[in-house]
Design a protein around this motif. Structure first.
Motif, PDB file in Angstrom:
ATOM      1  N   GLU A 401       0.840  -1.205   0.000  1.00  0.00           N
ATOM      2  CA  GLU A 401       0.000   0.000   0.000  1.00  0.00           C
ATOM      3  C   GLU A 401       0.874   1.253   0.000  1.00  0.00           C
ATOM      4  O   GLU A 401       0.570   2.231  -0.699  1.00  0.00           O
ATOM      5  N   HIS A 402       1.954   1.251   0.763  1.00  0.00           N
ATOM      6  CA  HIS A 402       2.878   2.391   0.802  1.00  0.00           C
ATOM      7  C   HIS A 402       3.526   2.606  -0.563  1.00  0.00           C
ATOM      8  O   HIS A 402       3.626   3.752  -1.044  1.00  0.00           O
ATOM      9  N   VAL A 403       3.943   1.522  -1.214  1.00  0.00           N
ATOM     10  CA  VAL A 403       4.586   1.632  -2.538  1.00  0.00           C
ATOM     11  C   VAL A 403       3.612   2.219  -3.553  1.00  0.00           C
ATOM     12  O   VAL A 403       3.964   3.130  -4.324  1.00  0.00           O
ATOM     13  N   LEU A 404       2.393   1.721  -3.568  1.00  0.00           N
ATOM     14  CA  LEU A 404       1.412   2.204  -4.541  1.00  0.00           C
ATOM     15  C   LEU A 404       1.029   3.661  -4.270  1.00  0.00           C
ATOM     16  O   LEU A 404       0.797   4.442  -5.216  1.00  0.00           O
ATOM     17  N   LYS A 405       0.986   4.049  -3.004  1.00  0.00           N
ATOM     18  CA  LYS A 405       0.675   5.440  -2.663  1.00  0.00           C
ATOM     19  C   LYS A 405       1.792   6.371  -3.115  1.00  0.00           C
ATOM     20  O   LYS A 405       1.524   7.447  -3.690  1.00  0.00           O
ATOM     21  N   ASN A 411       6.507   9.516  -6.838  1.00  0.00           N
ATOM     22  CA  ASN A 411       7.799   9.060  -6.326  1.00  0.00           C
ATOM     23  C   ASN A 411       8.079   7.648  -6.832  1.00  0.00           C
ATOM     24  O   ASN A 411       7.370   6.702  -6.482  1.00  0.00           O
ATOM     25  N   MET A 412       9.136   7.487  -7.654  1.00  0.00           N
ATOM     26  CA  MET A 412       9.451   6.185  -8.252  1.00  0.00           C
ATOM     27  C   MET A 412      10.651   5.521  -7.580  1.00  0.00           C
ATOM     28  O   MET A 412      11.044   4.420  -7.977  1.00  0.00           O
ATOM     29  N   ASP A 413      11.258   6.187  -6.606  1.00  0.00           N
ATOM     30  CA  ASP A 413      12.362   5.604  -5.827  1.00  0.00           C
ATOM     31  C   ASP A 413      11.896   5.509  -4.383  1.00  0.00           C
ATOM     32  O   ASP A 413      11.876   6.515  -3.657  1.00  0.00           O
ATOM     33  N   ILE A 414      11.568   4.292  -3.948  1.00  0.00           N
ATOM     34  CA  ILE A 414      10.795   4.136  -2.715  1.00  0.00           C
ATOM     35  C   ILE A 414      11.592   3.379  -1.648  1.00  0.00           C
ATOM     36  O   ILE A 414      12.277   2.395  -1.951  1.00  0.00           O
ATOM     37  N   VAL A 415      11.476   3.866  -0.437  1.00  0.00           N
ATOM     38  CA  VAL A 415      12.089   3.207   0.722  1.00  0.00           C
ATOM     39  C   VAL A 415      10.979   2.510   1.504  1.00  0.00           C
ATOM     40  O   VAL A 415       9.934   3.100   1.781  1.00  0.00           O
ATOM     41  N   VAL A 416      11.204   1.225   1.839  1.00  0.00           N
ATOM     42  CA  VAL A 416      10.195   0.458   2.567  1.00  0.00           C
ATOM     43  C   VAL A 416      10.788  -0.118   3.850  1.00  0.00           C
ATOM     44  O   VAL A 416      12.008  -0.149   4.033  1.00  0.00           O
ATOM     45  N   GLU A 417       9.905  -0.588   4.721  1.00  0.00           N
ATOM     46  CA  GLU A 417      10.341  -1.218   5.963  1.00  0.00           C
ATOM     47  C   GLU A 417      10.707  -2.682   5.692  1.00  0.00           C
ATOM     48  O   GLU A 417      10.042  -3.357   4.906  1.00  0.00           O
ATOM     49  N   PRO A 418      11.748  -3.207   6.340  1.00  0.00           N
ATOM     50  CA  PRO A 418      12.056  -4.636   6.200  1.00  0.00           C
ATOM     51  C   PRO A 418      10.958  -5.489   6.827  1.00  0.00           C
ATOM     52  O   PRO A 418      10.268  -5.047   7.745  1.00  0.00           O
ATOM     53  N   ASN A 419      10.813  -6.693   6.319  1.00  0.00           N
ATOM     54  CA  ASN A 419       9.739  -7.573   6.785  1.00  0.00           C
ATOM     55  C   ASN A 419      10.264  -9.004   6.869  1.00  0.00           C
ATOM     56  O   ASN A 419      10.575  -9.608   5.844  1.00  0.00           O
ATOM     57  N   TYR A 420      10.357  -9.522   8.070  1.00  0.00           N
ATOM     58  CA  TYR A 420      10.875 -10.884   8.252  1.00  0.00           C
ATOM     59  C   TYR A 420       9.923 -11.689   9.134  1.00  0.00           C
ATOM     60  O   TYR A 420       9.457 -11.189  10.158  1.00  0.00           O
TER      61      TYR A 420
END
Length: 458
Positions: A401-405, A411-420
């Protein structure tokens, strides 16, 4: 007086509860088909829930594309797998299945994969019993050992690309061996028609072309079955010969794929056969793999009847050993490639169970206690699996959802949270996730799938 009233009340409640259990038991006893359906349905619903909560991960994003664009049809898949065979690896059969499912909404795979798991359980059950006699204990036993002893449970049973490789591949192999299990108790050929024998041989090419260690093991197990047929009936059946040739061709085509050698050259893999043999032998002491089945097998041997068919049992024991030590010629024995070995071990244990002497009251009581413990352990492990898989999905959905928003905002260069995930029941456990390097293959696959330029973690 109050104590006596409470005691009478508890006694009455206990009587009602016991009566309900008694009625339920006799209902299922008198309607055994309903009980079988209910039991299998319960397993299917449980596995569907785990599939439903499992998201697309790692290779799923890359295999959604063929020839530089999203896969749109069978021709795209075939062309892509031809290139894959020449440049990367030989598993074109299972990767074709994976790419087919990745063309559709994931719910299609969730349903199909649940059915594949149920089919695998039933095929394993048939190899144990060899007929349609119902042993509820064995169905529970198969599922419990899959949960407890599969080191990479999520990668094998839930991940789209992983399941197509390591569940669907072994399923095709053990399904292909069903006629051999049928033939064992018959003197006349189960496939007598010459044309059908040739067709069955051609299907052997597909079965042998699934996984490297199981392709070789399939040909070996066929040889062992043929030896037993000759020993018992002094016959070599045409369909078995065609099948042996077909499975050998499939295994050779898989192992000698040009892409295997290209990939080994790129990765600089080294093979240490003697060291691998030692490491494989140590797997019998691995708690999350062979230790429990080995202990169960040795324990069951003590209580078996004198007329136990050890010749049939030896087929599956030899198959287990062959599927393990065939990996001595590989760079390493990945956890997700161990289902075939585990299945051979589970079949061997189940086959011994059908030869137990249940006239002993002590043995019946022992297995009644074991059933209660197995149900409790299975339920407990399932709750852990469901919780971890669901939590991972919630975090992944928030990431998507964050990437699509951000994409919608330009914004085409996106920082996301790690997920493990926390447990081996979740598909991403032990796999690479999105990293800090925007050029890493997991990053580029995810970015291409969602149509952004780059993606990375802090």
């Amino acid at each position: 007086h109050l104590f006596n009233r409470l005691r009478l009340k508890r006694t009455g409640e206990r009587f009602i509860f016991n009566s309900l259990l008694h009625l339920l038991f006799h209902f299922f006893l008198n309607h055994i088909l309903i009980f079988r359906f209910f039991f299998i349905l319960l397993i299917g619903v449980g596995m569907y829930i785990l599939n439903h909560y499992t998201t697309l991960i790692v290779d799923d994003y890359n295999y959604s594309f063929s020839l530089g664009h999203r896969t749109t049809g069978i021709m795209d898949i075939l062309q892509n797998q031809y290139n894959h065979y020449l440049a990367w690896g030989g598993r074109v059969v299972v990767h074709t299945i994976a790419q087919f499912f990745l063309m559709f909404d994931k719910v299609v795979f969730d349903i199909a994969n649940t059915l594949a798991y149920l089919a695998m359980v039933l095929v394993v059950y048939f190899h144990m019993v060899g007929k349609f006699k119902f042993y509820p204990f064995l169905l529970l036993f198969i599922n419990l050992l899959f949960f407890l002893c599969m080191p990479a449970f999520g990668q094998v049973f839930l991940w789209v690309v992983g399941a197509c490789n390591y569940l669907w591949g072994p399923f095709l192999v053990f399904l292909y061996l069903v006629p051999y299990r049928l033939q064992y108790s018959k003197a006349t050929p189960v496939i007598a028609n010459k044309l059908l024998s040739v067709i069955f041989g051609l299907l052997g090419v597909i079965a042998g072309w699934t996984n490297e260690n199981l392709g070789l093991t399939l040909a070996f197990v066929i040889l062992v079955f043929m030896y037993l047929y000759w020993r018992e009936h002094k016959k070599i059946y045409l369909w078995c010969v065609c099948s042996l040739i077909g499975s050998a061709i499939g295994a050779v085509a898989l192992i000698l794929a040009p892409g295997n050698f290209v990939r080994m050259g790129v990765g600089h893999f080294e093979i240490h056969v003697f060291k691998n043999i030692l490491n494989i032998t140590k797997l019998f002491l691995q708690t999350k793999f062979m230790l429990l089945p080995s202990c169960i097998f040795l324990s069951l041997l003590i209580f078996c009847k004198k007329d136990t068919d050890y010749k049939l049992l030896s087929v599956y024991v030899l198959g287990m050993l062959a599927s393990m030590y065939a990996m001595a010629g590989a760079p390493y024995f990945a956890d997700r490639a161990k289902l075939g070995t585990l299945v051979f071990a589970v079949i061997a244990c189940g086959n011994l169970y059908t030869h137990l002497e249940f006239s002993s009251l002590k043995l019946r009581k022992l297995f009644a206690v074991l059933v209660i413990l197995m149900i409790g352990v299975t339920y407990s492990e399932y709750k852990i699996a469901r919780s971890d898989i669901k939590d991972y999905k919630l975090r992944n959905d928030a990431k998507v959802e964050h990437v699509l928003k951000e994409k919608a905002n330009g914004n085409m260069d996106i920082v996301v949270e790690p997920n493990y995930p926390k447990t081996r029941y979740a598909a991403p456990y032990g796999l690479e996730d999105i990293s800090k390097d925007v050029k890493h293959w997991t990053n580029t696959g995810f970015a291409r799938y969602y149509g952004v330029k780059t993606v990375r973690v802090e």
